[in-house]
Motif scaffolding. Structure first.
Motif, PDB file in Angstrom:
ATOM      1  N   ARG A 186      -8.828   0.960  -5.487  1.00 38.33           N
ATOM      2  CA  ARG A 186      -7.668   0.080  -5.726  1.00 38.33           C
ATOM      3  C   ARG A 186      -7.520  -0.197  -7.217  1.00 38.33           C
ATOM      4  O   ARG A 186      -6.412  -0.296  -7.741  1.00 38.33           O
ATOM      5  CB  ARG A 186      -7.813  -1.228  -4.939  1.00 38.33           C
ATOM      6  CG  ARG A 186      -7.515  -1.017  -3.467  1.00 38.33           C
ATOM      7  CD  ARG A 186      -7.595  -2.296  -2.655  1.00 38.33           C
ATOM      8  NE  ARG A 186      -7.119  -2.061  -1.295  1.00 38.33           N
ATOM      9  CZ  ARG A 186      -7.593  -2.664  -0.216  1.00 38.33           C
ATOM     10  NH1 ARG A 186      -8.562  -3.563  -0.334  1.00 38.33           N
ATOM     11  NH2 ARG A 186      -7.094  -2.392   0.962  1.00 38.33           N
ATOM     12  N   ASN A 189      -6.046   2.820  -8.793  1.00 35.86           N
ATOM     13  CA  ASN A 189      -4.602   2.797  -8.524  1.00 35.86           C
ATOM     14  C   ASN A 189      -3.878   1.885  -9.522  1.00 35.86           C
ATOM     15  O   ASN A 189      -2.826   2.235 -10.056  1.00 35.86           O
ATOM     16  CB  ASN A 189      -4.382   2.318  -7.081  1.00 35.86           C
ATOM     17  CG  ASN A 189      -2.961   2.537  -6.611  1.00 35.86           C
ATOM     18  OD1 ASN A 189      -2.064   1.822  -7.031  1.00 35.86           O
ATOM     19  ND2 ASN A 189      -2.750   3.540  -5.772  1.00 35.86           N
ATOM     20  N   GLU A 250      -5.472   6.143   1.648  1.00 34.70           N
ATOM     21  CA  GLU A 250      -4.281   5.429   2.109  1.00 34.70           C
ATOM     22  C   GLU A 250      -4.431   3.920   1.892  1.00 34.70           C
ATOM     23  O   GLU A 250      -3.530   3.261   1.378  1.00 34.70           O
ATOM     24  CB  GLU A 250      -4.103   5.745   3.589  1.00 34.70           C
ATOM     25  CG  GLU A 250      -2.707   5.490   4.101  1.00 34.70           C
ATOM     26  CD  GLU A 250      -2.618   5.792   5.595  1.00 34.70           C
ATOM     27  OE1 GLU A 250      -3.058   6.886   6.001  1.00 34.70           O
ATOM     28  OE2 GLU A 250      -2.120   4.920   6.322  1.00 34.70           O
ATOM     29  N   GLY A 253      -3.754   2.817  -1.494  1.00 35.59           N
ATOM     30  CA  GLY A 253      -2.394   2.955  -1.996  1.00 35.59           C
ATOM     31  C   GLY A 253      -2.029   4.340  -2.508  1.00 35.59           C
ATOM     32  O   GLY A 253      -1.087   4.483  -3.283  1.00 35.59           O
ATOM     33  N   LYS A 301      -0.389   8.250  -6.909  1.00 39.73           N
ATOM     34  CA  LYS A 301       0.101   6.871  -6.786  1.00 39.73           C
ATOM     35  C   LYS A 301       1.625   6.950  -6.672  1.00 39.73           C
ATOM     36  O   LYS A 301       2.276   7.483  -7.571  1.00 39.73           O
ATOM     37  CB  LYS A 301      -0.282   6.083  -8.036  1.00 39.73           C
ATOM     38  CG  LYS A 301       0.323   4.686  -8.086  1.00 39.73           C
ATOM     39  CD  LYS A 301      -0.149   3.956  -9.331  1.00 39.73           C
ATOM     40  CE  LYS A 301       0.484   2.585  -9.449  1.00 39.73           C
ATOM     41  NZ  LYS A 301      -0.118   1.792 -10.539  1.00 39.73           N
ATOM     42  N   GLN A 305       5.951   1.684  -5.173  1.00 37.47           N
ATOM     43  CA  GLN A 305       4.945   1.195  -4.236  1.00 37.47           C
ATOM     44  C   GLN A 305       5.625   0.395  -3.132  1.00 37.47           C
ATOM     45  O   GLN A 305       6.392  -0.516  -3.432  1.00 37.47           O
ATOM     46  CB  GLN A 305       3.937   0.282  -4.958  1.00 37.47           C
ATOM     47  CG  GLN A 305       3.088   1.010  -5.954  1.00 37.47           C
ATOM     48  CD  GLN A 305       1.799   1.539  -5.330  1.00 37.47           C
ATOM     49  OE1 GLN A 305       1.805   1.968  -4.198  1.00 37.47           O
ATOM     50  NE2 GLN A 305       0.720   1.502  -6.070  1.00 37.47           N
TER      51      GLN A 305
END
Ligand SMILES: [Zn+2]
Length: 308
Positions: A186, A189, A250, A253, A301, A305
């Motif tokens: 994370r 990301n 997944e 993200g 990425k 988002q």
């Protein structure tokens, strides 16, 4: 030590991918057990690891004891011109990144940069590289001997990089070393620019050699445990297969854009003669069955988002 901090310190009590608190023991070994989550299938170690203990594991000795593996290559040792499997993998990774992110700028971060072999190759190909490693020794080596921008931090968030500042982030043989891979991905990301890509290379729990080791362990009632002891060790805390790696990406993200198997490196010489023989014998069927020793994934990425 209260109950909560102990359960957070000891891996194996709770699956850090799906939250399940009933992992099942696969192999009870001497210093740790290998467990499997009955919900998501993630395989990991049940082991007591304080943060300080992890840092100690990667002191200078870790690299000096593995000098052949880390230093004996044509990047760091100019007298040696033969390219080994890891160098070929690194070059292949740089190609893959270009294929899947042709419009990328040239800011690349190597997480778990060790003694800077991949960073040096990437720099030679025109990337503006930074690196981060848990080991003060490794980061210091990169800075002082190779003039690279390397930071020592056990937790990516502590390295102080700007959000959305990298086009590409690579993790070569490092995901399995993290105490909490999901939180680290994370953070990867967060550091990537939208549309940026991450490359991950990690051992494959679904590989043929692990199935053979499991079979031998089971039919012998745990007596034949040498293959299992060779394949699972305290430095690798997690063992992903295509399903658990896909879920991890997944949850962090990412969109998976490329996945391939990588065979057992010929140089797995530390396993001794019998180990090398086993490696040779299994290298052809593992390829035919697509159950190679390692997984190499490229994930993106997303540009926009989606909010959960
Ligand atoms: Zn789970």
């Amino acid at each position: 030590m209260n109950q909560k901090s102990e359960s957070d310190r000891v891996l194996g009590r709770r699956c850090r991918l799906c939250g399940c608190t009933r992992p099942l023991r696969l192999y009870p070994l001497e210093d740790f057990s290998v467990v499997r989550c009955p919900e998501c299938g993630l395989v990991f170690l049940e082991i007591d690891l304080g943060a300080e203990k992890i840092k100690e594991m990667y002191s200078g000795d870790y690299y000096e004891n593995r000098a052949d593996y880390f230093f004996d290559n044509p990047v760091l040792n100019k007298g040696r011109d033969e390219e080994d499997t890891s160098i070929r993998n690194f070059r292949h990774g740089l190609e893959l990144v270009k294929v899947h992110h042709p419009d990328a700028g040239n800011r690349l971060l190597d997480v778990g940069c060790a003694v800077g072999v991949f960073m040096t190759l990437a720099r030679d190909e025109g990337w503006e590289v930074s690196g981060v490693d848990i080991s003060d020794f490794a980061a210091g080596y990169c800075r002082e001997k190779l003039g690279l921008d390397a930071h020592a931090a056990g937790n990516l968030a502590e390295a102080g990089f700007e959000p959305e500042s990298f086009d590409v982030i690579t993790l070569w043989d490092v995901l399995e070393h993290f105490e909490d891979p999901l939180s680290q991905l994370r953070e990867v990301n967060r550091l990537l620019k939208p549309g940026g890509v991450m490359l991950v290379d990690t051992p494959n729990q679904g590989s043929l050699i692990r199935s053979v080791a499991h079979f031998l362990y089971r039919i012998s009632g745990g007596l034949v445990d040498l293959p299992v002891r060779k394949l699972y060790h305290q430095f690798h805390l997690y063992y992903f297969d295509t399903a658990t790696l896909g879920r991890l990406l997944e949850e962090a993200g990412f969109q998976l854009v490329h996945l391939e198997g990588r065979p057992i490196p010929d140089e797995k010489g530390r396993a001794g003669f019998l180990g090398r023989l086993a490696v040779k014998a299994i290298s052809i069927p593992e390829r035919l069955l697509h159950r190679e020793f390692e997984l190499l994934a490229v994930a993106r990425k997303p540009v926009a988002q989606t909010k959960p």
